[in-house]
Design an enzyme around this catalytic site. Structure first.
Site, PDB file in Angstrom:
ATOM      1  N   GLU A 130       0.948  -1.094  -0.020  1.00  0.00           N
ATOM      2  CA  GLU A 130      -0.133   0.025   0.024  1.00  0.00           C
ATOM      3  C   GLU A 130       0.885   1.170  -0.146  1.00  0.00           C
ATOM      4  O   GLU A 130       0.399   2.411   0.411  1.00  0.00           O
ATOM      5  CB  GLU A 130      -1.018   0.000   0.978  1.00  0.00           C
ATOM      6  CG  GLU A 130      -1.977  -1.293   0.981  1.00  0.00           C
ATOM      7  CD  GLU A 130      -3.350  -0.997   1.821  1.00  0.00           C
ATOM      8  OE1 GLU A 130      -3.673   0.310   2.095  1.00  0.00           O
ATOM      9  OE2 GLU A 130      -4.088  -1.961   2.326  1.00  0.00           O
ATOM     10  N   HIS A 143      -5.340   2.199   0.890  1.00  0.00           N
ATOM     11  CA  HIS A 143      -4.330   3.028  -0.242  1.00  0.00           C
ATOM     12  C   HIS A 143      -4.417   1.960  -1.541  1.00  0.00           C
ATOM     13  O   HIS A 143      -4.197   0.747  -1.739  1.00  0.00           O
ATOM     14  CB  HIS A 143      -3.221   2.928   0.308  1.00  0.00           C
ATOM     15  CG  HIS A 143      -2.962   3.800   1.410  1.00  0.00           C
ATOM     16  ND1 HIS A 143      -3.150   3.035   3.016  1.00  0.00           N
ATOM     17  CD2 HIS A 143      -2.670   5.270   1.928  1.00  0.00           C
ATOM     18  CE1 HIS A 143      -3.192   3.752   3.900  1.00  0.00           C
ATOM     19  NE2 HIS A 143      -2.793   5.130   3.345  1.00  0.00           N
ATOM     20  N   LYS A 166      -9.649   6.208   6.672  1.00  0.00           N
ATOM     21  CA  LYS A 166      -8.923   6.983   5.578  1.00  0.00           C
ATOM     22  C   LYS A 166      -8.728   6.026   4.264  1.00  0.00           C
ATOM     23  O   LYS A 166      -8.710   4.699   4.311  1.00  0.00           O
ATOM     24  CB  LYS A 166      -7.281   6.774   6.187  1.00  0.00           C
ATOM     25  CG  LYS A 166      -6.302   7.686   5.192  1.00  0.00           C
ATOM     26  CD  LYS A 166      -4.828   7.514   5.538  1.00  0.00           C
ATOM     27  CE  LYS A 166      -4.048   8.150   4.555  1.00  0.00           C
ATOM     28  NZ  LYS A 166      -2.571   7.875   4.750  1.00  0.00           N
TER      29      LYS A 166
END
Length: 259
Positions: free
Chosen positions: A89, A147, A174
């Protein structure tokens, strides 16, 4: 009236009208970490993130803890995020596997030297639950993150990543993705706004790279509660300098009548 989803940490409000500015630390040695943190803190970010996957002695817990205690002392009331970003990631390749990272997180949390720990949603679900339990036991907040450095998934998948973190009882969710065109940037912003209307926790989002740089500046309008900016070294592509981002946030606040 819209319900405010705010975390108050050391007097900073994550989830308020203006995103917090976080600056990463990417030092490889204890001495360099001390120097980098001094230089970055002098620029007054709201939060700092120690990207420990850049740290050469990451596998030596006693060295990490000693450096973490020194960083905590230097940071004072500035909140600290502790992140060992997985290589798949966007992180550095390290000697620890996911279980080893979880043990390191447990030691750092027990030492009481950081405010947030960031762990990827891609980790096995039992390990995510274990990290959640241990961070709660230590009074450390948990960011669960996703991510994608290859491309930007569709809006529904991005929304689901935010809400998955919420369901897993994260304190913050996130999501970051790499855009291939400007429509991908819009997809990321739309997903943030959609998830923010449904989630119970603050969100962080950004489109990475030069094409996504605008999201770091206007993400707060769409529901992102924190943006990353360069103090000395960047931890991801597209991060602007702290002073530039602070100036943008101030201008937006004035236009809203907040300042």
């Amino acid at each position: 009236m819209k319900q405010e989803k705010v975390i108050d940490i050391r007097g900073r409000r994550m989830g308020g009208p203006t995103p917090l500015i976080c600056s990463p630390l990417v030092a490889r040695t204890p001495d360099r970490l001390a120097a980098e943190s001094a230089a970055v803190l002098a620029k007054h970010p709201d939060v700092i993130e120690w990207r420990v996957d850049h740290f050469e002695k990451i596998a030596e817990t006693t060295v990490v803890l000693a450096s973490g205690r020194a960083l905590r002392a230097a940071a004072g009331d500035t909140p600290v995020i502790f992140t060992c970003r997985a290589a798949h990631e966007g992180g550095q390749r390290i000697a620890l596997d996911a279980e080893g990272v979880a043990r390191l997180y447990d030691a750092v949390g027990a030492a009481g030297i950081v405010d947030f720990i960031d762990f990827e949603l891609s980790n096995p679900a039992p390990l995510v639950r274990e990290v959640r339990a241990r961070t709660r036991a230590h009074g450390t907040r948990l960011i669960l993150s996703y991510h994608n450095f290859g491309y930007t998934p569709g809006r529904d998948l991005l929304v689901e990543r935010f809400l998955e973190a919420d369901r897993l009882d994260a304190d913050v969710a996130k999501v970051a993705a790499m855009p291939r065109d400007r429509f991908d940037v819009l997809t990321l912003l739309e997903a943030t706004a959609t998830a923010e209307s449904k989630a119970r926790i603050p969100l962080i989002s950004m489109a990475m790279g030069p094409l996504g740089a605008a999201t770091r500046m206007i993400g707060g309008v769409f529901g992102s509660s924190l943006s990353f900016a360069v103090g000395e070294g960047a931890s991801a592509p597209g991060q602007p300098p702290i002073a530039d981002l602070a100036a943008v946030f101030a201008a937006l606040a004035r236009s809203r009548g907040d300042a």
